[in-house]
Motif scaffolding. Structure first.
Motif, PDB file in Angstrom:
ATOM      1  N   THR A  56       0.838  -1.198   0.000  1.00 13.17           N
ATOM      2  CA  THR A  56       0.000   0.000   0.000  1.00 13.17           C
ATOM      3  C   THR A  56       0.874   1.250   0.000  1.00 13.17           C
ATOM      4  OG1 THR A  56      -0.077   0.215   2.413  1.00 13.17           O
ATOM      5  CG2 THR A  56      -1.701  -1.247   1.374  1.00 13.17           C
ATOM      6  N   ARG A  57       0.250   2.390  -0.200  1.00 13.88           N
ATOM      7  CA  ARG A  57       0.979   3.650  -0.181  1.00 13.88           C
ATOM      8  C   ARG A  57       1.491   3.971   1.221  1.00 13.88           C
ATOM      9  NH1 ARG A  57      -1.082   7.633  -4.901  1.00 13.88           N
ATOM     10  NH2 ARG A  57      -1.570   6.018  -6.411  1.00 13.88           N
ATOM     11  N   GLN A  58       0.745   3.520   2.236  1.00 15.30           N
ATOM     12  CA  GLN A  58       1.220   3.707   3.607  1.00 15.30           C
ATOM     13  C   GLN A  58       2.513   2.938   3.837  1.00 15.30           C
ATOM     14  OE1 GLN A  58      -1.858   3.221   2.715  1.00 15.30           O
ATOM     15  NE2 GLN A  58      -3.065   4.883   3.625  1.00 15.30           N
ATOM     16  N   ASP A  59       2.641   1.779   3.205  1.00 14.58           N
ATOM     17  CA  ASP A  59       3.881   1.011   3.321  1.00 14.58           C
ATOM     18  C   ASP A  59       5.051   1.778   2.713  1.00 14.58           C
ATOM     19  OD1 ASP A  59       2.556  -1.133   4.518  1.00 14.58           O
ATOM     20  OD2 ASP A  59       2.147  -2.104   2.593  1.00 14.58           O
ATOM     21  N   VAL A  60       4.784   2.520   1.644  1.00 13.42           N
ATOM     22  CA  VAL A  60       5.845   3.261   0.970  1.00 13.42           C
ATOM     23  C   VAL A  60       6.433   4.321   1.893  1.00 13.42           C
ATOM     24  CG1 VAL A  60       6.395   4.777  -0.976  1.00 13.42           C
ATOM     25  CG2 VAL A  60       4.850   2.845  -1.309  1.00 13.42           C
ATOM     26  N   THR A  61       5.599   4.940   2.719  1.00  8.75           N
ATOM     27  CA  THR A  61       6.087   6.010   3.597  1.00  8.75           C
ATOM     28  C   THR A  61       7.075   5.493   4.638  1.00  8.75           C
ATOM     29  OG1 THR A  61       4.261   5.740   5.191  1.00  8.75           O
ATOM     30  CG2 THR A  61       3.923   7.273   3.354  1.00  8.75           C
ATOM     31  N   LYS A  62       7.122   4.179   4.832  1.00 11.53           N
ATOM     32  CA  LYS A  62       8.047   3.601   5.799  1.00 11.53           C
ATOM     33  C   LYS A  62       9.429   3.359   5.194  1.00 11.53           C
ATOM     34  CE  LYS A  62       4.124   1.242   7.961  1.00 11.53           C
ATOM     35  NZ  LYS A  62       3.495  -0.070   8.266  1.00 11.53           N
ATOM     36  N   LEU A  63       9.550   3.568   3.895  1.00  8.15           N
ATOM     37  CA  LEU A  63      10.819   3.345   3.211  1.00  8.15           C
ATOM     38  C   LEU A  63      11.608   4.651   3.130  1.00  8.15           C
ATOM     39  CD1 LEU A  63       9.522   1.278   0.153  1.00  8.15           C
ATOM     40  CD2 LEU A  63      10.497   0.382   2.272  1.00  8.15           C
ATOM     41  N   PRO A  64      12.929   4.574   2.976  1.00  9.81           N
ATOM     42  CA  PRO A  64      13.699   5.789   2.688  1.00  9.81           C
ATOM     43  C   PRO A  64      13.324   6.301   1.293  1.00  9.81           C
ATOM     44  CG  PRO A  64      15.114   3.848   2.583  1.00  9.81           C
ATOM     45  CD  PRO A  64      13.804   3.385   3.135  1.00  9.81           C
ATOM     46  N   LEU A  65      12.907   7.545   1.209  1.00 15.23           N
ATOM     47  CA  LEU A  65      12.455   8.115  -0.054  1.00 15.23           C
ATOM     48  C   LEU A  65      13.505   9.054  -0.637  1.00 15.23           C
ATOM     49  CD1 LEU A  65       8.723   8.928   0.836  1.00 15.23           C
ATOM     50  CD2 LEU A  65       9.684   6.845  -0.177  1.00 15.23           C
ATOM     51  N   ILE A  66      13.632   9.024  -1.950  1.00 11.79           N
ATOM     52  CA  ILE A  66      14.589   9.860  -2.665  1.00 11.79           C
ATOM     53  C   ILE A  66      13.813  10.940  -3.401  1.00 11.79           C
ATOM     54  CG2 ILE A  66      16.402   9.912  -4.409  1.00 11.79           C
ATOM     55  CD1 ILE A  66      16.748   6.875  -3.891  1.00 11.79           C
ATOM     56  N   HIS A  67      14.227  12.202  -3.230  1.00 13.01           N
ATOM     57  CA  HIS A  67      13.506  13.333  -3.806  1.00 13.01           C
ATOM     58  C   HIS A  67      14.365  14.065  -4.834  1.00 13.01           C
ATOM     59  CE1 HIS A  67      10.344  13.309  -0.596  1.00 13.01           C
ATOM     60  NE2 HIS A  67      11.334  12.798   0.111  1.00 13.01           N
ATOM     61  N   LEU A  68      13.711  14.567  -5.874  1.00 16.54           N
ATOM     62  CA  LEU A  68      14.343  15.512  -6.786  1.00 16.54           C
ATOM     63  C   LEU A  68      14.121  16.898  -6.215  1.00 16.54           C
ATOM     64  CD1 LEU A  68      15.758  16.023  -9.521  1.00 16.54           C
ATOM     65  CD2 LEU A  68      13.483  16.174 -10.562  1.00 16.54           C
ATOM     66  N   ALA A  69      15.201  17.632  -5.979  1.00 19.11           N
ATOM     67  CA  ALA A  69      15.117  18.916  -5.276  1.00 19.11           C
ATOM     68  C   ALA A  69      14.159  19.898  -5.942  1.00 19.11           C
ATOM     69  CB  ALA A  69      16.501  19.543  -5.157  1.00 19.11           C
ATOM     70  N   SER A  70      14.080  19.871  -7.263  1.00 17.33           N
ATOM     71  CA  SER A  70      13.213  20.810  -7.970  1.00 17.33           C
ATOM     72  C   SER A  70      11.746  20.415  -7.922  1.00 17.33           C
ATOM     73  CB  SER A  70      13.664  20.945  -9.425  1.00 17.33           C
ATOM     74  OG  SER A  70      13.578  19.698 -10.091  1.00 17.33           O
ATOM     75  N   ARG A  71      11.452  19.218  -7.400  1.00 18.77           N
ATOM     76  CA  ARG A  71      10.063  18.758  -7.296  1.00 18.77           C
ATOM     77  C   ARG A  71       9.801  18.244  -5.873  1.00 18.77           C
ATOM     78  NH1 ARG A  71       9.036  15.487 -13.023  1.00 18.77           N
ATOM     79  NH2 ARG A  71       9.726  17.191 -14.389  1.00 18.77           N
ATOM     80  N   PRO A  72       9.870  19.131  -4.894  1.00 17.88           N
ATOM     81  CA  PRO A  72       9.755  18.708  -3.496  1.00 17.88           C
ATOM     82  C   PRO A  72       8.384  18.153  -3.117  1.00 17.88           C
ATOM     83  CG  PRO A  72       9.667  21.099  -3.665  1.00 17.88           C
ATOM     84  CD  PRO A  72      10.035  20.593  -5.029  1.00 17.88           C
ATOM     85  N   ASP A  73       7.357  18.470  -3.916  1.00 15.77           N
ATOM     86  CA  ASP A  73       6.006  18.025  -3.574  1.00 15.77           C
ATOM     87  C   ASP A  73       5.594  16.744  -4.299  1.00 15.77           C
ATOM     88  OD1 ASP A  73       5.541  20.156  -1.830  1.00 15.77           O
ATOM     89  OD2 ASP A  73       4.925  21.463  -3.479  1.00 15.77           O
ATOM     90  N   ALA A  74       6.486  16.173  -5.098  1.00 14.66           N
ATOM     91  CA  ALA A  74       6.110  14.990  -5.876  1.00 14.66           C
ATOM     92  C   ALA A  74       5.677  13.831  -4.980  1.00 14.66           C
ATOM     93  CB  ALA A  74       7.269  14.570  -6.773  1.00 14.66           C
ATOM     94  N   TRP A  75       6.526  13.434  -4.031  1.00 12.87           N
ATOM     95  CA  TRP A  75       6.161  12.341  -3.123  1.00 12.87           C
ATOM     96  C   TRP A  75       4.972  12.704  -2.237  1.00 12.87           C
ATOM     97  CZ3 TRP A  75       6.764   7.457  -3.521  1.00 12.87           C
ATOM     98  CH2 TRP A  75       7.941   6.857  -3.971  1.00 12.87           C
ATOM     99  N   PRO A  76       4.947  13.866  -1.604  1.00 14.09           N
ATOM    100  CA  PRO A  76       3.774  14.223  -0.785  1.00 14.09           C
ATOM    101  C   PRO A  76       2.463  14.209  -1.571  1.00 14.09           C
ATOM    102  CG  PRO A  76       5.599  15.644  -0.222  1.00 14.09           C
ATOM    103  CD  PRO A  76       6.038  14.852  -1.424  1.00 14.09           C
ATOM    104  N   ASN A  77       2.483  14.701  -2.811  1.00 17.72           N
ATOM    105  CA  ASN A  77       1.262  14.694  -3.611  1.00 17.72           C
ATOM    106  C   ASN A  77       0.832  13.282  -3.971  1.00 17.72           C
ATOM    107  OD1 ASN A  77       1.147  17.477  -3.580  1.00 17.72           O
ATOM    108  ND2 ASN A  77       2.089  17.739  -5.590  1.00 17.72           N
ATOM    109  N   TRP A  78       1.789  12.427  -4.285  1.00 22.66           N
ATOM    110  CA  TRP A  78       1.470  11.056  -4.693  1.00 22.66           C
ATOM    111  C   TRP A  78       1.015  10.209  -3.506  1.00 22.66           C
ATOM    112  CZ3 TRP A  78       2.989   5.968  -3.945  1.00 22.66           C
ATOM    113  CH2 TRP A  78       2.581   5.044  -4.927  1.00 22.66           C
ATOM    114  N   LEU A  79       1.682  10.375  -2.376  1.00 23.27           N
ATOM    115  CA  LEU A  79       1.390   9.532  -1.213  1.00 23.27           C
ATOM    116  C   LEU A  79       0.337  10.119  -0.284  1.00 23.27           C
ATOM    117  CD1 LEU A  79       4.973   8.352  -0.231  1.00 23.27           C
ATOM    118  CD2 LEU A  79       3.078   6.875  -0.856  1.00 23.27           C
ATOM    119  N   GLY A  80       0.386  11.417  -0.095  1.00 22.30           N
ATOM    120  CA  GLY A  80      -0.420  12.007   0.961  1.00 22.30           C
ATOM    121  C   GLY A  80      -1.731  12.600   0.542  1.00 22.30           C
ATOM    122  N   GLY A  81      -1.784  13.192  -0.669  1.00 23.78           N
ATOM    123  CA  GLY A  81      -2.991  13.886  -1.060  1.00 23.78           C
ATOM    124  C   GLY A  81      -3.314  14.997  -0.079  1.00 23.78           C
TER     125      GLY A  81
END
Length: 303
Positions: free
Chosen positions: A181-206
């Motif tokens: 599930t997406r909740q499981d993903v939040t428990k993993l170390p996440l890698i971010h592209l600095a120019s798109r800081p909201d990519a993971w929050p938008n995809w996982l958190g809504g």
């Protein structure tokens, strides 16, 4: 009136661009004193002060800025014409491209061998340019960039939309097979592209602030290629456009984190190309544009 020599004008332009006589000298492979002497002589000859000097920094005066802007385009045209002459003498023509680094590394360069086979007389030079610039004031024949529209005042077209992004990781990444599930993903170390800081929050958190906060944690990297390398190396999970990681997915260097990716996010942007339209450029740009359109269409089908 005796005109300044070409090398003197090059020294002036390079000094203005770098804001430094020393860096201009380094670029032109001459001494700093040679650059300084030539510019002082030019100022004395025409009674104009080109630079304001403050310690080791220099800045253009208003008159200096006007003159440099006027000669810069001419110097670029001379450089471009000379390169074209040398290439034609060897039976070749050169396409000078400015390309956003991500597109160049992940999409264009891996396909260029196809272009070389189809058009052996055409050479492609690529320079990484991430920020917008005035194409007609540059040395480039064309520019490929990410955005929402063709650059104003240029002739160009949209190649394709960036399309959906999916969460991926290395197949050797610990516990990736347990992510359901997406909740499981939040428990993993996440890698971010600095120019798109909201990519993971938008995809996982809504709209869920707790999930958005959890999804904002992790390492950040400046370049897309760094994010890809970090994910391939097993540093964590990354959210990446499928169209730009086709090779890594095909070779098994990256694998999707979730089986169901129907809710992938779609970036609101596309890749565009703008190009010159003068007759000298047309003979080499037209074949490149035709090839690029074909590759764009086949690339979209692959992904």
């Amino acid at each position: 009136m005796r005109l300044p020599s070409l090398i003197t004008l090059q020294m002036l332009e390079a000094s203005a661009r770098h804001g430094s006589f020393a860096r201009a000298a380094e670029e032109l492979s001459v001494t700093e004193s040679a650059v300084y002497r030539q510019i002082v002589a030019l100022e004395q000859r025409y009674g104009v002060c080109f630079f304001q000097r403050a310690k080791k920094r220099i800045s253009l005066t208003s008159e200096g800025a006007r003159y440099v802007n006027e000669i810069r385009e001419q110097l670029q045209q001379i450089e471009r014409a000379t390169k074209e002459l040398a290439a034609r003498a060897g039976g070749k023509e050169v396409v000078e491209l400015a390309v956003v680094p991500t597109f160049a590394a992940q999409w264009l360069i891996p396909r260029l061998s196809s272009f070389a086979r189809q058009y052996p007389r055409l050479l492609v030079n690529i320079t990484a340019r991430a920020d917008p610039f005035h194409l007609h004031d540059s040395r480039f024949d064309a520019a490929i960039y990410f955005g929402h529209a063709v650059w104003p005042g240029t002739t160009g077209s949209c190649l394709f939309s960036e399309g959906p992004s999916i969460p991926v990781c290395s197949p050797s990444f610990p516990k990736h097979e347990q992510v359901l599930t997406r909740q499981d993903v939040t428990k993993l170390p996440l890698i971010h592209l600095a120019s798109r800081p909201d990519a993971w929050p938008n995809w996982l958190g809504g709209d869920n602030e707790d999930l958005r906060l959890a999804a904002s944690q992790g390492s950040r990297f400046d370049l897309f290629t760094m994010v890809v390398s970090a994910a391939v190396s097993g540093l964590g999970a990354a959210l990446l456009p499928k169209i730009l990681i086709h090779s890594e997915l095909e070779r098994g260097l990256l694998v999707p984190l979730l089986r169901d990716t129907q809710d992938d996010i779609v970036q609101e942007g596309s890749y565009f190309i703008s190009h010159r339209t003068d007759q000298m450029t047309k003979s080499k740009i037209d074949p490149f544009l035709s090839w690029l359109v074909e590759e764009s269409e086949s690339g979209m089908q692959l992904t």
